[in-house]
Design an enzyme around this catalytic site. Structure first.
Site, PDB file in Angstrom:
ATOM      1  N   TYR A  68       0.827  -1.211   0.000  1.00 14.10           N
ATOM      2  CA  TYR A  68       0.000   0.000   0.000  1.00 14.10           C
ATOM      3  C   TYR A  68       0.853   1.248   0.000  1.00 14.10           C
ATOM      4  O   TYR A  68       2.069   1.188   0.219  1.00 14.10           O
ATOM      5  CB  TYR A  68      -0.958   0.003   1.201  1.00 14.10           C
ATOM      6  N   LYS A  83       6.607  -1.979   1.959  1.00 12.66           N
ATOM      7  CA  LYS A  83       5.408  -1.410   2.596  1.00 12.66           C
ATOM      8  C   LYS A  83       4.223  -2.355   2.404  1.00 12.66           C
ATOM      9  O   LYS A  83       3.382  -2.143   1.530  1.00 12.66           O
ATOM     10  CB  LYS A  83       5.134  -0.009   2.025  1.00 12.66           C
ATOM     11  N   GLU A 122      12.038   2.739  14.204  1.00 15.98           N
ATOM     12  CA  GLU A 122      11.180   3.814  13.681  1.00 15.98           C
ATOM     13  C   GLU A 122       9.899   3.856  14.484  1.00 15.98           C
ATOM     14  O   GLU A 122       9.708   3.055  15.407  1.00 15.98           O
ATOM     15  CB  GLU A 122      10.893   3.593  12.190  1.00 15.98           C
ATOM     16  N   LEU A 156      11.221   1.339   7.090  1.00 15.34           N
ATOM     17  CA  LEU A 156      10.634   1.799   5.838  1.00 15.34           C
ATOM     18  C   LEU A 156      11.303   3.141   5.497  1.00 15.34           C
ATOM     19  O   LEU A 156      11.332   4.046   6.340  1.00 15.34           O
ATOM     20  CB  LEU A 156       9.120   2.001   6.010  1.00 15.34           C
TER      21      LEU A 156
HETATM   22  C1  LIG Z   1       6.503   1.945   9.663  1.00 15.83           C
HETATM   23  C2  LIG Z   1       6.521   3.247   8.926  1.00 15.83           C
HETATM   24  N1  LIG Z   1       7.673   3.937   8.867  1.00 15.83           N
HETATM   25  C3  LIG Z   1       7.747   5.121   8.241  1.00 15.83           C
HETATM   26  C4  LIG Z   1       6.628   5.683   7.638  1.00 15.83           C
HETATM   27  C5  LIG Z   1       6.740   7.019   6.946  1.00 15.83           C
HETATM   28  O1  LIG Z   1       6.674   6.848   5.557  1.00 15.83           O
HETATM   29  P1  LIG Z   1       6.155   8.005   4.599  1.00 15.83           P
HETATM   30  O2  LIG Z   1       6.947   9.230   4.935  1.00 15.83           O
HETATM   31  O3  LIG Z   1       6.455   7.503   3.248  1.00 15.83           O
HETATM   32  O4  LIG Z   1       4.701   8.187   4.873  1.00 15.83           O
HETATM   33  C6  LIG Z   1       5.411   4.997   7.664  1.00 15.83           C
HETATM   34  C7  LIG Z   1       4.235   5.549   7.027  1.00 15.83           C
HETATM   35  O5  LIG Z   1       3.184   4.974   6.994  1.00 15.83           O
HETATM   36  C8  LIG Z   1       5.362   3.745   8.321  1.00 15.83           C
HETATM   37  O6  LIG Z   1       4.231   3.033   8.373  1.00 15.83           O
END
Ligand SMILES: Cc1ncc(COP(=O)(O)O)c(C=O)c1O
Length: 283
Positions: free
Chosen positions: A33, A146, A179, A204
């Site tokens: 997603y 993701k 994170e 991620l």
């Molecule tokens: C586990 C995780 N880390 C980091 C992020 C941040 O990613 P992004 O800046 O692409 O939204 C998300 C966003 O949903 C996430 O689920």
């Protein structure tokens, strides 16, 4: 106003939107997603999100059912149908419907679903910071993909909610911060280095994170990509998280302790303001 969703080629009323019970997303969490932020009609970092969607699909040996251009057209049409100006666009692709069997089906067609949601974003300067708790990171070893399998993230966020906190910061067995449950974590240390974990398979690689790196670089800030411990985080001048939905959000309290003086820091506020300005230039 009625809400519309996109499901496999059709724009349908949100309450009627459905996929089959044997969709592999439902059965196995076999899907990926993206979440794209929309501010005043501008899609933030759409290109980066669609690129990462393709990467996630590739890593799971799935094919995108549509080209990037077609996905963009659907995103645009869905936001128009829902008269969405500021909010989020959710895109989900699963391996599709097949009789339940763990190994991949030979000929399933990927399912594509999109929804949008109005959210009122704090697009002004942050006045109040948020709090977070730390929790053990219980996820699998490929957090760089993701996928829709978010149970450990949900458990972490629930633990945060139960303590009245905004985010759960996940901690690896070696004591380093990986994170947030749905965000990347940053610290500003006493030497004014902006530190965020290196993007490997443990986190991620946030699209917002990458934009903030660029923006901070333009501000001549020193950015260091490395892991950091909970103890180092607690000693920081500032801690903040980044994500499509939270943009840049300062964490002023973690595990009930103040970060520095427990106030929103100047750097988090400035990066947030810069990010909002940058989104105005996105298409
Ligand atoms: C586990 C995780 N880390 C980091 C992020 C941040 O990613 P992004 O800046 O692409 O939204 C998300 C966003 O949903 C996430 O689920």
């Amino acid at each position: 106003m009625s809400r519309f969703a996109y499901v496999n080629g059709s724009y349908v009323p949100h309450r009627e939107a459905a996929v089959h019970i044997e969709d592999r997303g439902y059965q196995f969490g076999d899907g990926v997603y993206e979440v794209v932020l929309l501010i005043n009609g501008k899609m933030a970092d759409c290109e980066g999100h669609l690129k990462r969607l393709n990467r996630s699909l590739f890593k799971l040996k799935m094919k995108s059912p549509l080209s990037e251009g077609a996905l963009r057209q659907i995103m645009a049409r869905l936001t128009r149908l829902n008269r969405l100006k500021t909010g989020i666009i959710y895109i989900q692709i699963t391996r599709g419907v097949a009789s339940r069997d763990h190994s991949f089906p030979k000929n399933s067609l990927a399912s594509l679903v999109m929804t949008v949601k109005h959210v009122s974003l704090d697009t002004g300067r942050q006045l109040a910071g948020k709090s977070a708790i730390t929790v053990p990171d219980q996820r699998w070893d490929r957090r760089d993909i993701k996928t829709i399998q978010l149970l450990p993230n949900c458990l972490a966020k629930q633990a945060a909610s139960e303590k009245g906190a905004y985010e759960a910061i996940m901690v690896m067995p070696d004591g380093s911060v990986s994170e947030g449950s749905s965000s990347n974590v940053w610290i500003l240390n006493k030497e004014n280095q902006l530190i965020t974990r290196q993007p490997d398979e443990d986190i991620l690689n946030g699209i917002t994170r990458q934009s903030i790196q660029r923006i901070a670089g333009e501000r001549q800030m020193e950015i260091v990509e490395r892991s950091f411990s909970v103890a180092e985080m607690m000693q920081a001048k500032e801690v903040f998280v980044t994500s499509a939905t939270s943009m840049v959000t300062a964490l002023t309290h973690i595990d009930g302790q103040k970060i520095d003086e427990g106030k929103v820091g100047l750097i988090a506020s400035a990066l947030k303001a810069d990010y909002i300005k940058y989104v105005e230039t996105c298409s």
